[in-house]
Motif scaffolding. Sequence first.
Motif, PDB file in Angstrom:
ATOM      1  N   GLN A  40      -3.202   2.472  -7.380  1.00 38.66           N
ATOM      2  CA  GLN A  40      -3.746   2.969  -6.129  1.00 38.66           C
ATOM      3  C   GLN A  40      -4.056   4.450  -6.313  1.00 38.66           C
ATOM      4  O   GLN A  40      -3.194   5.223  -6.723  1.00 38.66           O
ATOM      5  N   THR A  43     -16.178  -2.576  -7.117  1.00 36.91           N
ATOM      6  CA  THR A  43     -15.875  -2.702  -5.692  1.00 36.91           C
ATOM      7  C   THR A  43     -15.205  -4.061  -5.458  1.00 36.91           C
ATOM      8  O   THR A  43     -15.101  -4.864  -6.395  1.00 36.91           O
ATOM      9  N   PRO A  44     -14.828  -4.374  -4.228  1.00 37.29           N
ATOM     10  CA  PRO A  44     -14.288  -5.712  -3.965  1.00 37.29           C
ATOM     11  C   PRO A  44     -15.304  -6.840  -4.184  1.00 37.29           C
ATOM     12  O   PRO A  44     -14.925  -8.006  -4.252  1.00 37.29           O
ATOM     13  N   THR A  94      -8.666   3.802  -3.323  1.00 36.00           N
ATOM     14  CA  THR A  94      -8.849   2.533  -4.028  1.00 36.00           C
ATOM     15  C   THR A  94      -7.507   1.885  -4.357  1.00 36.00           C
ATOM     16  O   THR A  94      -6.557   2.555  -4.754  1.00 36.00           O
ATOM     17  N   ASP A  95      -7.459   0.584  -4.179  1.00 31.64           N
ATOM     18  CA  ASP A  95      -6.302  -0.243  -4.525  1.00 31.64           C
ATOM     19  C   ASP A  95      -6.835  -1.331  -5.445  1.00 31.64           C
ATOM     20  O   ASP A  95      -7.693  -2.120  -5.052  1.00 31.64           O
ATOM     21  N   ARG A 135      -9.279  -4.408  -4.833  1.00 29.94           N
ATOM     22  CA  ARG A 135      -8.949  -5.062  -3.562  1.00 29.94           C
ATOM     23  C   ARG A 135      -9.456  -4.251  -2.380  1.00 29.94           C
ATOM     24  O   ARG A 135      -9.788  -4.799  -1.341  1.00 29.94           O
ATOM     25  N   LYS A 136      -9.512  -2.936  -2.552  1.00 29.37           N
ATOM     26  CA  LYS A 136      -9.983  -2.048  -1.495  1.00 29.37           C
ATOM     27  C   LYS A 136     -10.569  -0.808  -2.146  1.00 29.37           C
ATOM     28  O   LYS A 136     -10.006  -0.294  -3.115  1.00 29.37           O
ATOM     29  N   GLY A 137     -11.697  -0.330  -1.634  1.00 31.03           N
ATOM     30  CA  GLY A 137     -12.256   0.922  -2.099  1.00 31.03           C
ATOM     31  C   GLY A 137     -13.376   0.755  -3.100  1.00 31.03           C
ATOM     32  O   GLY A 137     -13.971  -0.311  -3.248  1.00 31.03           O
ATOM     33  N   TYR A 192       0.852  -1.186   0.000  1.00 33.00           N
ATOM     34  CA  TYR A 192       0.000   0.000   0.000  1.00 33.00           C
ATOM     35  C   TYR A 192       0.890   1.240   0.000  1.00 33.00           C
ATOM     36  O   TYR A 192       1.742   1.411   0.881  1.00 33.00           O
ATOM     37  N   GLU A 237     -13.665   6.290  -3.456  1.00 28.06           N
ATOM     38  CA  GLU A 237     -12.973   6.124  -2.176  1.00 28.06           C
ATOM     39  C   GLU A 237     -11.502   5.867  -2.483  1.00 28.06           C
ATOM     40  O   GLU A 237     -11.164   5.570  -3.632  1.00 28.06           O
TER      41      GLU A 237
END
Length: 99
Positions: free
Chosen positions: A32, A69-70, A90-91, A53-55, A8, A88
């Motif tokens: 990211q 989204t995830p 985001t990754d 993966r995130k966000g 990250y 958001e």
Amino acid sequence: MNLIETTYQLNQKAKHIAKVVSVDNATMTNIQLRAGEDIVEHSSKNDAFIIVRKGKIRFIVEGEPVVVTPENMLHMIPLEKHDLHAIEDTDLILIQIKP
């Protein structure tokens, strides 16, 4: 076996885009983005799969909005024009499959 690190990076910088692995028929890139960041319209000559993966991130693909989204993933065919906006922090992983 090859364990690939995708650390990250948003603690140290605003935007992070880095190729993480390339094999004969595919390339994986870690992207990211902070909430509110954009990537302008472009296209790829390859099939592309987006795995968040995130966000949460909004793509506009050929004029049609879609939120990734995830809980889902996005597949775009070659030459589909798209842009993206991070709703958001985001990754995500972009997998491009070469023909």
